[in-house]
Write a protein that holds these residues in place. Structure first.
Motif, PDB file in Angstrom:
ATOM      1  N   MET A   1      59.656 -18.089 -10.233  1.00 12.01           N
ATOM      2  CA  MET A   1      60.395 -18.860  -9.231  1.00 12.01           C
ATOM      3  C   MET A   1      59.474 -19.658  -8.317  1.00 12.01           C
ATOM      4  O   MET A   1      59.832 -20.743  -7.864  1.00 12.01           O
ATOM      5  CB  MET A   1      61.320 -17.950  -8.413  1.00 12.01           C
ATOM      6  N   GLY A   2      58.265 -19.181  -8.085  1.00 11.15           N
ATOM      7  CA  GLY A   2      57.311 -19.952  -7.281  1.00 11.15           C
ATOM      8  C   GLY A   2      56.961 -21.280  -7.931  1.00 11.15           C
ATOM      9  O   GLY A   2      56.825 -22.300  -7.254  1.00 11.15           O
ATOM     10  N   HIS A   3      56.854 -21.276  -9.246  1.00  8.73           N
ATOM     11  CA  HIS A   3      56.569 -22.523  -9.973  1.00  8.73           C
ATOM     12  C   HIS A   3      57.781 -23.455  -9.944  1.00  8.73           C
ATOM     13  O   HIS A   3      57.629 -24.675  -9.842  1.00  8.73           O
ATOM     14  CB  HIS A   3      56.176 -22.239 -11.418  1.00  8.73           C
ATOM     15  N   VAL A   4      58.962 -22.864 -10.048  1.00  8.76           N
ATOM     16  CA  VAL A   4      60.185 -23.672  -9.985  1.00  8.76           C
ATOM     17  C   VAL A   4      60.277 -24.336  -8.614  1.00  8.76           C
ATOM     18  O   VAL A   4      60.584 -25.531  -8.511  1.00  8.76           O
ATOM     19  CB  VAL A   4      61.437 -22.815 -10.275  1.00  8.76           C
ATOM     20  N   THR A   5      59.987 -23.581  -7.575  1.00 12.99           N
ATOM     21  CA  THR A   5      60.002 -24.136  -6.213  1.00 12.99           C
ATOM     22  C   THR A   5      58.979 -25.253  -6.086  1.00 12.99           C
ATOM     23  O   THR A   5      59.261 -26.296  -5.487  1.00 12.99           O
ATOM     24  CB  THR A   5      59.726 -23.024  -5.187  1.00 12.99           C
ATOM     25  N   ALA A   6      57.802 -25.065  -6.682  1.00 13.61           N
ATOM     26  CA  ALA A   6      56.770 -26.107  -6.630  1.00 13.61           C
ATOM     27  C   ALA A   6      57.229 -27.380  -7.338  1.00 13.61           C
ATOM     28  O   ALA A   6      56.898 -28.490  -6.898  1.00 13.61           O
ATOM     29  CB  ALA A   6      55.472 -25.590  -7.246  1.00 13.61           C
ATOM     30  N   LEU A   7      58.007 -27.230  -8.404  1.00 16.11           N
ATOM     31  CA  LEU A   7      58.527 -28.413  -9.101  1.00 16.11           C
ATOM     32  C   LEU A   7      59.429 -29.243  -8.201  1.00 16.11           C
ATOM     33  O   LEU A   7      59.478 -30.464  -8.324  1.00 16.11           O
ATOM     34  CB  LEU A   7      59.295 -28.006 -10.359  1.00 16.11           C
TER      35      LEU A   7
END
Length: 174
Positions: A70-76
């Motif tokens: 989810m951290g990567h999704v948020t970064a996207l």
């Protein structure tokens, strides 16, 4: 894109007259339970889009299908152009899951392919993409698997063209 590789797997298995094929990063998850109910997941994606929750559909797809934390999704989301494109295309996510027949490597379908196949992935791509390419190559009789140095999910067109030409024997001494 990767969904095209999945469609080509089904076409080859159905006997479409193609003599050999190069598949770049097939859209499967080697870790997906082949008995998982991907149809219910696709229905949930459709429900999110129909209710105007495109971002929720994209987050679910990225997290559950691509396995992004989810951290990567948020970064996207911070990459506004990319995030807008993902939201715009949210309506096709469920269709992709359905057209592919699910997210698991289609071992039975792949095992019926009777032409030479090269399944390739980039070493700069996520681990799950490389694992899916290896799993599909293992399922297709007589296929080859290749990890291409310096390439990601969207390969350099010249590198991909050279790979296809070499596999097809174009320009080889005859």
């Amino acid at each position: 894109m990767c969904v095209g590789a999945g469609l080509l797997v089904r076409a080859l298995a159905a006997g479409v007259p193609i003599r050999r094929a190069v598949l770049w990063e097939p859209p499967y998850r080697a870790t997906v339970d082949p008995h998982a109910d991907d149809v219910l997941f696709a229905d949930a994606l459709d429900e999110h889009v129909a209710a105007g929750r495109r971002a929720q559909a994209v987050r679910a797809f990225l997290g559950q299908v691509l396995g992004l934390p989810m951290g990567h999704v948020t970064a996207l989301r911070l990459r506004s152009g990319l995030w807008r494109a993902l939201l715009t295309d949210a309506h096709v996510l469920a269709r992709d899951v359905r057209v592919l027949g699910g997210l698991a490597v289609p071992e039975r379908v792949a095992s019926s392919i009777g032409v030479p196949v090269l399944v390739a992935a980039g070493d700069a791509s996520p681990d799950w993409m490389r694992a899916a390419a290896a799993a599909l190559a293992e399922a297709v009789p007589g296929s080859r698997h290749l990890v291409v140095h310096g390439q990601g999910h969207v390969p350099d067109p010249a590198v991909l063209a050279d790979l296809v030409d070499r596999f097809a024997g174009v320009g080889a001494a005859g």
